[in-house]
Enzyme design. Structure first.
Site, PDB file in Angstrom:
ATOM      1  N   HIS A  40       3.378 -41.449  -5.030  1.00  0.00           N
ATOM      2  CA  HIS A  40       4.732 -40.918  -4.987  1.00  0.00           C
ATOM      3  C   HIS A  40       4.759 -39.400  -5.148  1.00  0.00           C
ATOM      4  CE1 HIS A  40       9.067 -40.536  -6.178  1.00  0.00           C
ATOM      5  NE2 HIS A  40       9.169 -41.486  -5.256  1.00  0.00           N
ATOM      6  N   ASP A  89      17.635 -26.344 -23.474  1.00  0.00           N
ATOM      7  CA  ASP A  89      17.968 -25.064 -24.119  1.00  0.00           C
ATOM      8  C   ASP A  89      17.782 -23.860 -23.192  1.00  0.00           C
ATOM      9  OD1 ASP A  89      18.851 -26.139 -26.453  1.00  0.00           O
ATOM     10  OD2 ASP A  89      17.043 -25.731 -27.624  1.00  0.00           O
ATOM     11  N   HIS A 141      18.303 -36.267  -3.923  1.00  0.00           N
ATOM     12  CA  HIS A 141      16.953 -36.735  -4.249  1.00  0.00           C
ATOM     13  C   HIS A 141      16.278 -35.856  -5.306  1.00  0.00           C
ATOM     14  CE1 HIS A 141      12.765 -38.092  -2.777  1.00  0.00           C
ATOM     15  NE2 HIS A 141      13.378 -39.179  -3.212  1.00  0.00           N
ATOM     16  N   LYS A 167      15.051 -33.984  -8.802  1.00  0.00           N
ATOM     17  CA  LYS A 167      14.650 -34.417 -10.145  1.00  0.00           C
ATOM     18  C   LYS A 167      14.470 -33.189 -11.015  1.00  0.00           C
ATOM     19  CE  LYS A 167      12.942 -37.928  -7.440  1.00  0.00           C
ATOM     20  NZ  LYS A 167      12.745 -37.936  -5.993  1.00  0.00           N
ATOM     21  N   LYS A 197       4.619 -35.486  -4.404  1.00  0.00           N
ATOM     22  CA  LYS A 197       4.902 -34.610  -3.268  1.00  0.00           C
ATOM     23  C   LYS A 197       4.393 -33.210  -3.644  1.00  0.00           C
ATOM     24  CE  LYS A 197       8.731 -37.520  -3.901  1.00  0.00           C
ATOM     25  NZ  LYS A 197       8.433 -38.623  -3.084  1.00  0.00           N
ATOM     26  N   ASP A 219      -4.584 -22.435   0.579  1.00  0.00           N
ATOM     27  CA  ASP A 219      -5.608 -21.402   0.370  1.00  0.00           C
ATOM     28  C   ASP A 219      -6.077 -21.326  -1.082  1.00  0.00           C
ATOM     29  OD1 ASP A 219      -5.545 -20.769   3.030  1.00  0.00           O
ATOM     30  OD2 ASP A 219      -4.176 -19.074   2.799  1.00  0.00           O
TER      31      ASP A 219
END
Length: 529
Positions: free
Chosen positions: A424, A187, A180, A182, A426, A431
């Protein structure tokens, strides 16, 4: 067993039922024994490349890692394209979904153009959703300097998702383990990481539905950690060269021209239409690249990822203990004052509820933003979340659910037009100084099945910007959920035109959606959500 893992790609109950029936009747296939896969590693950074010089000019003395949040989808797509066009040595790309649509075609074209300039391109894609892209990916490997690998691939019958599972009927446990992550690294000095896959709906380019999501442009010392993570996956047992799995349709050998026709290699490159500034006041990243210096927010950062072989050599409890989810909870449980988090798919489970209970007993304020039933592309997952709404509210958690209608009217995080808006992103802020961004959801699948990637950052400045983005969705695009004190029933509140609206049923949902989750939701074990 729930196999399909949540990009909005038209899944439905009928498909799952058909899939289950086919699998029961199917024969068994197997992966090739010999992979013939040469291990490769990230290359040392060349400080003379344009991107390296930009990072050097942009980094204050003594700073660790820099971040530029990208809440606007088109800005996030543009950042990847700009990095690919400016890279001179290497591009490493890792995605759960890389669709055969406008965004996917643009990225693949740009990767091929980079490879033709001599840039080494390593592209790693999870194999679950490659039914429509595997021929494109195979054709791309005809380009010098390009290598494409598949994570945990299906053996055969690759023309349809149902056929793939049917041919692997006795291998479902392995196939339930998906990558899952991404990640995009250019470079060895700049990266884009966060929640977005490569498909139109993640960049507000889809006419039917689009996601509110979050990525970050990343530089600094944490890049080396991301490179190590990519190398670990690229050379893992779960990964196969695409040519070992995918055969050209009808035995075709000259596929390069097909690829070029699909992505329009002979035509001028498509332009990503960008507004002059995003909600944080940043302009297009290419303008700063051209100027030779980029503004970042700085902090101490660390990257974490699940082991690629998650579950292969371990129990579910062992998988959780080494997971990004466990690291995420370690960050949350360090809170002293407040936790604000977003998770599109939230099924806390016993562990999660114990964690939220602990935080509340310590006097920590907890704010959660997730999808409403109307916004959720996985209604069965919503049924798992719905079991915990009252317990969360009884703990004193502030709970918000995204409204598709209000998201469409709110233009600050993208122009959704008439499309359906979904959450979507996450993310978490602890704090008002510690930020977490990545691919992990607060659900059983992220905890013990999928592999995930996340970055934690200690930076009050970055936390302030993240909270600003979350508050826009929370206050302008969501319902606040509360308990009616006298009756103990759920209420959904929103403020429109300075008028308070109170609803008593799942807002904006249809009777079919409610019937579906009420009928099937109780039948699905939580561990399969």
């Amino acid at each position: 067993m729930r196999i399909l893992v949540r990009p909005a790609l038209g899944r439905c109950a009928a498909r799952l039922a058909l899939l289950g029936a086919v699998v029961l009747l199917a024969a068994c296939g197997g992966l090739p024994i010999a992979k013939q896969m040469e291990p490769t590693l990230s290359r040392p950074v060349d400080p003379t490349t344009p991107l390296a010089k930009i990072v050097q000019a942009s980094t204050p003395p003594g700073e660790h890692s820099g971040f530029r949040l990208m809440p606007l989808g088109v800005y996030s797509l543009d950042a990847r394209i700009e990095l690919a066009r400016r890279a001179q040595r290497t591009i490493d790309v890792q995605y759960y979904v890389l669709a055969n649509d406008g965004a996917g075609g643009l990225l693949l074209r740009t990767l091929k153009e980079a490879a033709l300039r001599g840039v080494r391109v390593r592209l790693l894609v999870d194999d679950l959703y490659t039914v429509d892209t595997d021929q494109m990916l195979l054709a791309l490997t005809a380009t010098p300097n390009v290598e494409v690998r598949l994570f945990n691939p299906f053996c055969c019958a690759r023309g349809s998702l149902a056929g793939r599972f049917a041919a692997s009927a006795f291998d479902v446990q392995r196939l339930n383990h998906r990558m899952h992550n991404k990640l995009f690294i250019a470079d060895g000095v700049m990266a884009v990481a966060g929640g977005r896959n490569i498909a139109d709906e993640y960049f507000t380019l889809n006419s039917a539905q689009n996601f509110i999501d979050m990525d970050a442009l990343v530089v600094g010392k944490v890049i080396r950690e991301l490179e190590v993570i990519f190398d670990l996956y690229w050379n893992s047992e779960e990964v196969y060269p695409i040519a070992a799995i995918v055969q050209p349709y009808a035995g075709k050998t000259a596929m390069d021209s097909d690829f070029d026709a699909r992505v329009g290699m002979g035509a001028p490159p498509p332009k990503v239409v960008l507004p002059p500034a995003d909600v944080l006041g940043y302009g297009p990243i290419g303008e700063e690249f051209d100027a030779g210096q980029v503004g970042f927010l700085w902090g101490q950062a660390g990257a974490v990822a699940d082991p690629p072989a998650k579950l292969r050599y371990m129990t579910a409890d062992e998988a959780f203990s080494t997971s990004v989810t466990a690291h995420f909870w370690q960050q949350l449980l360090r809170a002293e004052n407040d936790v604000v988090l977003t998770s599109p798919y939230m099924v806390p489970g016993e562990r999660g509820m114990e964690g939220f209970k602990q935080l509340r007993e310590w006097g920590v304020n907890v704010t959660l933003l997730t999808n409403s039933l109307a916004a959720n592309d996985e209604p069965l997952v919503h049924s798992g979340y719905a079991r915990y709404r009252k317990p969360l509210l009884e703990l004193g958690v502030d709970l918000y659910e995204l409204s598709p209608e209000r998201t469409t009217r709110n233009k600050r995080l993208g122009v959704f037009g008439s499309s359906l808006g979904r959450l979507h992103a996450k993310t978490a802020v602890v704090d008002k100084r510690r930020v977490f961004i990545g691919s992990v959801n607060l659900d059983p699948r992220s905890a013990t099945q999928n592999t995930e990637l996340g970055i934690s950052v200690d930076s009050p400045q970055l936390a302030r910007e993240m909270l600003r983005i979350i508050n826009i969705s929370k206050l302008e695009s969501a319902y606040r959920v509360r308990l009616d004190g006298s009756r103990g029933r759920l209420e959904w509140l929103s403020m429109d035109d300075e008028k308070e609206l109170i609803l008593y049923d799942e807002p904006e949902s249809t009777w079919r959606q409610r019937f579906y989750i009420n009928l099937f939701g109780p039948l699905v074990p939580e561990g399969l959500l």
